[in-house]
Design an enzyme around this catalytic site. Structure first.
Site, PDB file in Angstrom:
ATOM      1  N   ARG A 100     139.273 -12.536  36.311  1.00  0.00           N
ATOM      2  CA  ARG A 100     140.232 -12.398  35.213  1.00  0.00           C
ATOM      3  C   ARG A 100     141.687 -12.376  35.646  1.00  0.00           C
ATOM      4  O   ARG A 100     142.016 -11.876  36.716  1.00  0.00           O
ATOM      5  CB  ARG A 100     139.921 -11.117  34.433  1.00  0.00           C
ATOM      6  CG  ARG A 100     138.605 -11.213  33.712  1.00  0.00           C
ATOM      7  CD  ARG A 100     138.192  -9.899  33.078  1.00  0.00           C
ATOM      8  NE  ARG A 100     136.933 -10.088  32.349  1.00  0.00           N
ATOM      9  CZ  ARG A 100     135.747 -10.135  32.938  1.00  0.00           C
ATOM     10  NH1 ARG A 100     135.634  -9.973  34.238  1.00  0.00           N
ATOM     11  NH2 ARG A 100     134.659 -10.347  32.221  1.00  0.00           N
ATOM     12  N   HIS A 125     137.656 -17.036  34.590  1.00  0.00           N
ATOM     13  CA  HIS A 125     136.952 -18.141  35.249  1.00  0.00           C
ATOM     14  C   HIS A 125     137.549 -19.520  34.980  1.00  0.00           C
ATOM     15  O   HIS A 125     136.825 -20.490  34.740  1.00  0.00           O
ATOM     16  CB  HIS A 125     135.480 -18.134  34.845  1.00  0.00           C
ATOM     17  CG  HIS A 125     134.700 -16.951  35.364  1.00  0.00           C
ATOM     18  ND1 HIS A 125     135.039 -16.268  36.509  1.00  0.00           N
ATOM     19  CD2 HIS A 125     133.574 -16.324  34.888  1.00  0.00           C
ATOM     20  CE1 HIS A 125     134.162 -15.297  36.709  1.00  0.00           C
ATOM     21  NE2 HIS A 125     133.278 -15.300  35.742  1.00  0.00           N
ATOM     22  N   HIS A 200     129.139 -18.847  41.334  1.00  0.00           N
ATOM     23  CA  HIS A 200     128.682 -17.829  40.401  1.00  0.00           C
ATOM     24  C   HIS A 200     127.157 -17.836  40.237  1.00  0.00           C
ATOM     25  O   HIS A 200     126.642 -17.652  39.132  1.00  0.00           O
ATOM     26  CB  HIS A 200     129.369 -18.044  39.052  1.00  0.00           C
ATOM     27  CG  HIS A 200     129.447 -16.827  38.195  1.00  0.00           C
ATOM     28  ND1 HIS A 200     128.329 -16.169  37.716  1.00  0.00           N
ATOM     29  CD2 HIS A 200     130.508 -16.135  37.729  1.00  0.00           C
ATOM     30  CE1 HIS A 200     128.716 -15.144  36.991  1.00  0.00           C
ATOM     31  NE2 HIS A 200     130.028 -15.085  36.979  1.00  0.00           N
ATOM     32  N   ASP A 274     130.021  -4.567  37.410  1.00  0.00           N
ATOM     33  CA  ASP A 274     130.809  -5.793  37.217  1.00  0.00           C
ATOM     34  C   ASP A 274     132.212  -5.507  37.760  1.00  0.00           C
ATOM     35  O   ASP A 274     133.192  -5.572  37.041  1.00  0.00           O
ATOM     36  CB  ASP A 274     130.840  -6.156  35.719  1.00  0.00           C
ATOM     37  CG  ASP A 274     131.419  -7.539  35.469  1.00  0.00           C
ATOM     38  OD1 ASP A 274     131.796  -8.209  36.451  1.00  0.00           O
ATOM     39  OD2 ASP A 274     131.501  -7.949  34.292  1.00  0.00           O
ATOM     40  N   GLU A 340     130.110 -12.664  44.118  1.00  0.00           N
ATOM     41  CA  GLU A 340     131.115 -13.718  44.062  1.00  0.00           C
ATOM     42  C   GLU A 340     132.245 -13.399  45.051  1.00  0.00           C
ATOM     43  O   GLU A 340     133.123 -12.599  44.741  1.00  0.00           O
ATOM     44  CB  GLU A 340     131.680 -13.802  42.644  1.00  0.00           C
ATOM     45  CG  GLU A 340     130.615 -13.975  41.566  1.00  0.00           C
ATOM     46  CD  GLU A 340     131.081 -13.480  40.194  1.00  0.00           C
ATOM     47  OE1 GLU A 340     132.135 -13.934  39.724  1.00  0.00           O
ATOM     48  OE2 GLU A 340     130.391 -12.636  39.595  1.00  0.00           O
TER      49      GLU A 340
END
Ligand code: GLA
Length: 376
Positions: A100, A125, A200, A274, A340
């Site tokens: 982000r 993304h 991803h 996350d 990631e």
């Protein structure tokens, strides 16, 4: 040894192209307008194979041996339709800026740039049509004794999704005879810009078709701190110690142990994991370990290495059972784990996080290695 006897055999093997590691391309499907999408399958002599699509440079399939045989360990679709309708970034190459950017704004050399907003108030993304939703060119396919590879290329035009500078991109996937899948992302630019390109893939070493949740896997992340986020999943700027929190994966821990630990505000905000873990202070010359994942049942072990400083560990919290994946399997929360490797989220707005800047003459590089083995 009688070399004259061996020679014809050597020539035969080389001449037939029957290398241990093989790459071949074939049709995968079509875009809505009928444009064909090709795939390249890499196979090695040790039971591993990987299929990568020209659409989004997506890792569609990854077959890995285990104690009781091989299994496909990544989430994805059997056909283009799935990738077009509910992409979820399954296996995707993500950029120009993975993760982000707050309010889709950043400043470079005194000029403010505005990116497409596609995740609440933020840019996520690479925007509405990021690298994952573009057709790449298959530039090179190679078979060999030690590895097989495919290189995809693409030009990202100046101003694409709001980013400055024309970028020349390449994504090389290499499958080695030592059971490593390497992904090399490279980019150059003709104007100062920013980049954060990663893969991803959602992994489930038990095999998504097994019915076992990926939260049963045991994860190690060699990081003493992470970057907590606000309610829109933008880092607050704090670098927080993992000690005594559900974010401490310095010793191996089953994901399920604390993925539902609602006493922790960060787990509540993300509905699981996350966040970005701080593995090194900045990019490193060589790759370093970012995560280790083990499936106790199949014995499959995956190590993720990269030259990047951060790793976003995401437990598929947004998977709600609506995506019908390969073999007709629906994907639910926790069915896949994403690791990631990247610079920290929203780095352009946090000078203390380092820099995501790329200047003309420089080459941006994210080298990712997924290394597989079977535990004794
Ligand atoms: C990343 C983000 C998540 C989510 C997924 C895609 O991992 O951090 O919040 O957006 O991508 O669904």
């Amino acid at each position: 040894m009688n070399w004259t006897k061996l020679l014809p055999l050597t020539l035969l093997v080389a001449g037939s192209g029957a290398y241990a590691a093989d790459a071949h391309r074939d049709a995968f499907g079509k875009l809505a307008d009928g444009t064909p999408v090709e795939a390249v399958t890499l196979t090695n002599g040790h039971g591993m194979s990987a299929r990568v699509l020209a659409w989004g440079a997506i890792l569609e399939k990854l077959v890995v041996p285990g104690r009781h045989g091989p299994a496909d360990v990544v989430l994805g679709y059997d056909n283009m339709d799935g990738y077009l309708k509910a992409p979820n970034y399954f296996g995707a190459t993500v950029g120009r800026y993975a993760n982000r950017i707050a309010k889709g704004r950043f400043t470079l050399d005194g000029k403010e740039y505005k990116l497409a907003i596609n995740d609440g108030p933020n840019a996520l993304h690479g925007g509405r049509k990021g690298f994952d939703k573009q057709l790449w060119t298959i530039a090179k396919v190679a078979s060999g004794r030690d590895s097989a590879s495919v290189t995809f290329t693409r030009t990202s035009p100046d101003g694409e999704e709001g980013y400055p500078g024309t970028m020349q991109l390449s994504a090389t996937f290499t499958l080695t005879e030592t059971n490593e899948l390497r992904v090399d992302y490279r980019a150059t630019t003709d104007k100062p810009t920013i980049a954060n390109i990663t893969n991803h893939s959602y992994f489930n070493l038990a095999g998504p078709a097994s019915g076992r949740s990926a939260t049963e896997l045991v994860v190690t992340i060699p990081a003493a701190s992470y970057t907590p986020v606000d309610t829109t999943l933008i880092p607050t700027g704090e670098i927080r110690s993992v000690a005594g929190t559900p974010f401490d994966f310095r010793t191996p821990r089953r994901v399920a142990d604390r993925v539902r630990d609602g006493r922790d505000e960060q787990i509540r905000i993300a509905r699981g994991y996350d966040q970005n873990w701080v593995v090194t202070k900045g990019p490193t010359r060589d790759v370093h370990l970012m995560a280790r994942v083990k499936d106790p049942a199949s014995g499959r072990v995956m190590e993720v290495l990269s030259n990047q400083p951060g790793v976003q560990f995401y437990t598929g919290n947004f998977l709600d059972g609506t995506a019908v994946g390969k073999g007709g399997t629906i994907y639910r929360q926790g069915d896949g784990l994403c690791f990631e490797p990247q610079v920290f989220p929203d780095t352009p707005n946090h000078p203390a996080f380092g820099s995501a800047r790329v200047d003309p003459g420089q080459t941006y590089e994210n080298r990712i290695v997924y290394r597989f083995s079977i535990a004794k």
